[in-house]
Design an enzyme around this catalytic site. Structure first.
Site, short mmCIF file in Angstrom:
data_model
loop_
_atom_site.label_atom_id
_atom_site.label_comp_id
_atom_site.label_asym_id
_atom_site.label_seq_id
_atom_site.Cartn_x
_atom_site.Cartn_y
_atom_site.Cartn_z
N CYS A 66 3.84 125.63 43.49
CA CYS A 66 5.26 125.73 43.11
C CYS A 66 6.16 125.20 44.22
O CYS A 66 7.23 124.66 43.96
CB CYS A 66 5.64 127.18 42.84
SG CYS A 66 4.68 127.97 41.54
N CYS A 91 7.44 131.65 39.67
CA CYS A 91 6.15 131.06 40.05
C CYS A 91 5.04 132.08 39.83
O CYS A 91 3.98 131.76 39.28
CB CYS A 91 6.22 130.62 41.50
SG CYS A 91 4.66 129.94 42.12
N CYS A 142 35.66 140.41 48.89
CA CYS A 142 34.78 140.01 50.00
C CYS A 142 35.58 139.34 51.12
O CYS A 142 35.32 139.54 52.30
CB CYS A 142 33.70 139.05 49.52
SG CYS A 142 32.79 139.54 48.04
N CYS A 154 37.42 141.26 53.98
CA CYS A 154 36.60 141.65 55.13
C CYS A 154 36.02 140.43 55.86
O CYS A 154 36.03 140.39 57.08
CB CYS A 154 35.48 142.58 54.69
SG CYS A 154 36.06 144.27 54.42
N HIS A 155 35.52 139.42 55.12
CA HIS A 155 34.75 138.36 55.79
C HIS A 155 35.52 137.07 56.05
O HIS A 155 34.99 136.14 56.63
CB HIS A 155 33.48 138.08 55.00
CG HIS A 155 32.52 139.23 55.02
ND1 HIS A 155 31.98 139.70 56.20
CD2 HIS A 155 32.03 140.03 54.03
CE1 HIS A 155 31.18 140.73 55.93
NE2 HIS A 155 31.21 140.95 54.63
N ARG A 168 21.31 142.25 51.01
CA ARG A 168 22.47 142.42 51.89
C ARG A 168 23.77 142.39 51.11
O ARG A 168 24.69 143.18 51.34
CB ARG A 168 22.47 141.32 52.96
CG ARG A 168 23.46 141.57 54.06
CD ARG A 168 23.03 142.80 54.84
NE ARG A 168 24.01 143.23 55.83
CZ ARG A 168 25.00 144.09 55.57
NH1 ARG A 168 25.18 144.56 54.36
NH2 ARG A 168 25.81 144.46 56.54
N CYS A 227 26.79 145.42 50.44
CA CYS A 227 28.25 145.33 50.59
C CYS A 227 28.96 145.73 49.30
O CYS A 227 30.01 146.37 49.34
CB CYS A 227 28.68 143.92 50.99
SG CYS A 227 28.76 143.73 52.78
#
Ligand code: HEC
Length: 312
Positions: free
Chosen positions: A123, A154, A219, A222-223, A269, A273
């Site tokens: 694959c 796969c 998002c 904060c980022h 991750r 959040c």
């Protein structure tokens, strides 16, 4: 005469097509360049530009912790990109990275035959390519394809059971791919070659900028705007470069794992959040998650893969 008309028409059609093809990523490119400019301006001289970018940071934080003069590639290390204190412990841990044994496990999984005699090699023939080519927009399925989903497809296609998508074997295999891409100096190059791909990008962007949860934060608060500031005991990482280094080995995740295995996927991750915002995250193989990831990856176009990595 007729032939000439036909030729001209074909040429016009071709030109129109070429123009459109170049156009499909126009908005995304605009967004990306604006983001790069924002971060380079923000971290050019944080103390001097505090009123614009760091109104809530203390003198001590600005004078002694936040670095200045950061350029594009510097933003690939999350909050260690700009935090002097964080960077010291980061560099120490990186001398003996705790994820190395899991990269090796990932390589073994890559080599190991399935019950039908085939393996992941069938694959993903080139591990370094597997570490950089996802997510991409699949023009046949009209859907974003992610590495996590591709791995499970796969497995299923070869009569195996799909894996859990947050940690364990999937994170090990992804770590092996990321390490291979890093070793080969692969650069993120997400493409938007059709109107449907551009729509998927726009939906991902909308998700990113939608306020949610009890704090009504998106998002970007904060980022992007928040990057470099603190939330409780954490410095907020910049959106730019946020996808270059996954899967990530988190000390926090290792502490709660019986094998000290702190590796987790990018989806894990992101879900963390979204949960922290008081929301139920979309499933890792859902359209929402894949399109959010597609948007995020496009915004880091041009940056080198530097995963796997470590985080607190
Ligand atoms: C209330 C603030 C807040 C919001 C809103 C928020 N995050 Fe985070 N995020 C954090 C904190 C704190 C961390 C850990 C420190 C860091 O790396 O930024 C983090 C880490 C991350 C990381 C890991 C970065 C790295 O280099 O390891 C990713 C990816 C991420 N967030 C994505 C998102 C996405 C996608 C959204 C929106 C769905 C979001 N975050 C919304 C606070 C937030």
């Amino acid at each position: 005469m007729l032939l000439n008309i036909a030729k001209t028409t074909a040429l016009v059609a071709l030109t129109a097509y070429t123009l459109n093809a170049a156009d499909f990523n126009a908005q995304a490119e605009k967004d990306r360049i604006a983001l790069v400019k924002y971060f380079e301006a923000k971290f050019e001289d944080p103390l001097k530009n505090r009123n614009t970018f760091f109104p809530y940071s203390t003198d001590d934080e600005l004078e002694n912790n936040i670095m200045s003069g950061l350029k594009f590639e510097d933003f690939s290390k999350g909050n260690y990109s700009f935090s002097k204190n964080g960077r010291m412990s980061y560099d120490e841990i990186k001398e003996m990275p705790p994820y190395e044994e899991f990269v090796e496990k990932g390589e073994a999984l890559y080599e190991k035959p399935f019950a039908n005699g085939k393996s992941f090699k069938d694959c993903f023939p080139d591990p370094s390519q597997a570490g950089v080519m996802y997510p991409y927009f699949d023009e046949t399925k009209k859907d974003v394809q992610t590495l996590t989903v591709a791995i499970n497809e796969c497995l299923v296609a070869n009569g195996e059971k799909p894996w859990k998508t947050s940690k364990g074997p999937i994170a090990h295999l992804e770590a092996f791919f990321a390490q291979s891409a890093q070793d080969a100096e692969k650069v993120i190059d997400v493409k938007i070659d059709s109107a449907t791909a551009a729509e998927a990008y726009e939906r991902g962007k909308e998700y990113y900028y939608t306020q949610r949860g009890y704090l009504k934060l998106n998002c970007a608060e904060c980022h992007v705007i928040g990057a470099g500031q603190r939330v409780r005991n954490e410095s907020l990482s910049p959106f730019l470069g946020q996808v270059t280094h996954f899967p990530v080995y988190r000390l926090k995740w290792a502490a709660s794992d019986k094998n000290n295995d702190g590796l987790g996927t990018l989806e894990r991750r992101m879900s963390g959040c979204i949960k922290d915002q008081g929301q139920v995250p979309p499933k890792d193989d859902s359209r929402d998650m894949k399109e959010l990831l597609f948007f995020m990856a496009y915004m880091s176009n041009g940056m080198k893969i530097d995963g796997p990595d470590i985080r607190k």
